[in-house]
Scaffold this active site. Structure first.
Site, short mmCIF file in Angstrom:
data_model
loop_
_atom_site.label_atom_id
_atom_site.label_comp_id
_atom_site.label_asym_id
_atom_site.label_seq_id
_atom_site.Cartn_x
_atom_site.Cartn_y
_atom_site.Cartn_z
NE ARG A 1 -17.15 24.33 -69.69
CZ ARG A 1 -16.49 23.18 -69.81
NH1 ARG A 1 -16.94 22.27 -70.67
NH2 ARG A 1 -15.42 22.92 -69.09
CD GLU B 1 -25.21 19.71 -76.74
OE1 GLU B 1 -24.00 19.97 -76.88
OE2 GLU B 1 -25.72 19.31 -75.70
CE1 TYR C 1 -25.70 21.42 -68.51
CE2 TYR C 1 -23.70 22.23 -67.46
CZ TYR C 1 -24.31 21.48 -68.44
OH TYR C 1 -23.55 20.80 -69.36
CG HIS D 1 -23.68 23.83 -76.59
ND1 HIS D 1 -22.90 23.50 -75.50
CD2 HIS D 1 -22.81 24.03 -77.62
CE1 HIS D 1 -21.62 23.48 -75.86
NE2 HIS D 1 -21.55 23.81 -77.14
CD GLN E 1 -27.09 14.52 -67.74
OE1 GLN E 1 -27.52 13.53 -68.31
NE2 GLN E 1 -26.20 15.32 -68.30
CB VAL E 2 -27.13 17.39 -61.40
CG1 VAL E 2 -26.27 18.55 -60.91
CG2 VAL E 2 -28.51 17.46 -60.75
CG HIS F 1 -27.03 27.89 -71.34
ND1 HIS F 1 -26.30 27.02 -70.56
CD2 HIS F 1 -27.18 29.02 -70.61
CE1 HIS F 1 -26.05 27.60 -69.39
NE2 HIS F 1 -26.56 28.81 -69.40
CE LYS G 1 -21.34 19.57 -80.81
NZ LYS G 1 -22.06 18.67 -79.87
NE ARG H 1 -23.72 27.97 -38.90
CZ ARG H 1 -24.93 27.43 -39.02
NH1 ARG H 1 -25.15 26.18 -38.66
NH2 ARG H 1 -25.93 28.15 -39.50
#
Length: 204
Positions: free
Chosen positions: A59, A143, A132, A62, A47-48, A119, A168, A23
């Site tokens: 990215r 942040e 994440y 941070h 939070q996801v 990260h 940024k 499958r």
């Protein structure tokens, strides 16, 4: 699930078993009990987040102010990426160090990084999707970022990729400048925060 300490203190690579059949494949990239055995408490993720990136998109790095900071548990659900964990905690024995893990939608390796660590990811394929979990919600005022191309930081960004950065991230300070300006979290504050989390954990 296999767990490996990274070169950056308080960060781990986690490798879940996968179960292929006709499958497709099944695995459980996040298992709270495994993480609790490693950390001494069960992280409370609130939070996801889900980021889809073009090939070459960068990215980060941070990080968030501590306390409360933002712990992360990251894995790749489509494509492939390089995941970087950078120690920006002033006074840490691994300050300025980084480690790199390849995350992809084949092995479903995951990375956990504690509050105070920075990260970053770079997408290696079109449509690469990073999922994440975070211990706090997004708070723009708390942040911060480091220039991913900072030569003194020396992240091994892949050659042959046209890097795509946000405005940024492109204007983020070097690690040395962030240190000089007092923008970085202190290791002692991070240790105190980790200790509070362990003491607040319910008994096993």
């Amino acid at each position: 699930m296999q767990v490996r300490k990274l070169a950056v203190q308080d960060a781990y690579e986690l490798v879940p078993p996968t179960f292929p059949d006709r499958r497709g494949v099944y695995c459980a990239p996040f298992q709270a009990a495994v993480l609790a055995d490693v950390l001494g408490f069960t992280p409370a993720f609130v939070q996801v987040s889900h980021a889809v990136s073009h090939r070459g998109a960068v990215r980060g790095p941070h990080y968030a102010d501590v306390p409360p900071g933002q712990a992360k548990y990251a894995f790749c659900t489509q494509g492939s990426l390089l995941d970087f964990v950078v120690d920006v905690r002033v006074g840490s024995p691994t300050f300025g160090a980084y480690d790199t893990v390849r995350l992809d939608a084949t092995g479903y390796h995951a990375v956990y990084l504690a509050e105070g660590l920075a990260h970053a990811v770079i997408a290696l394929e079109p449509g690469t999707t990073l999922t994440y979990l975070t211990s706090t919600g997004y708070n723009p005022a708390a942040e911060h970022g480091i220039d991913p191309t900072d030569p003194d930081l020396g992240l091994p960004l892949p050659e042959g990729l046209e890097l795509i950065l946000s405005d940024k991230d492109r204007s983020a300070p070097s690690l040395a400048r962030a240190l000089a300006e007092g923008r970085l979290p202190r290791y002692e504050d991070c240790l105190a925060h980790y200790d509070r989390l362990r003491r607040a954990a319910p008994p096993a």
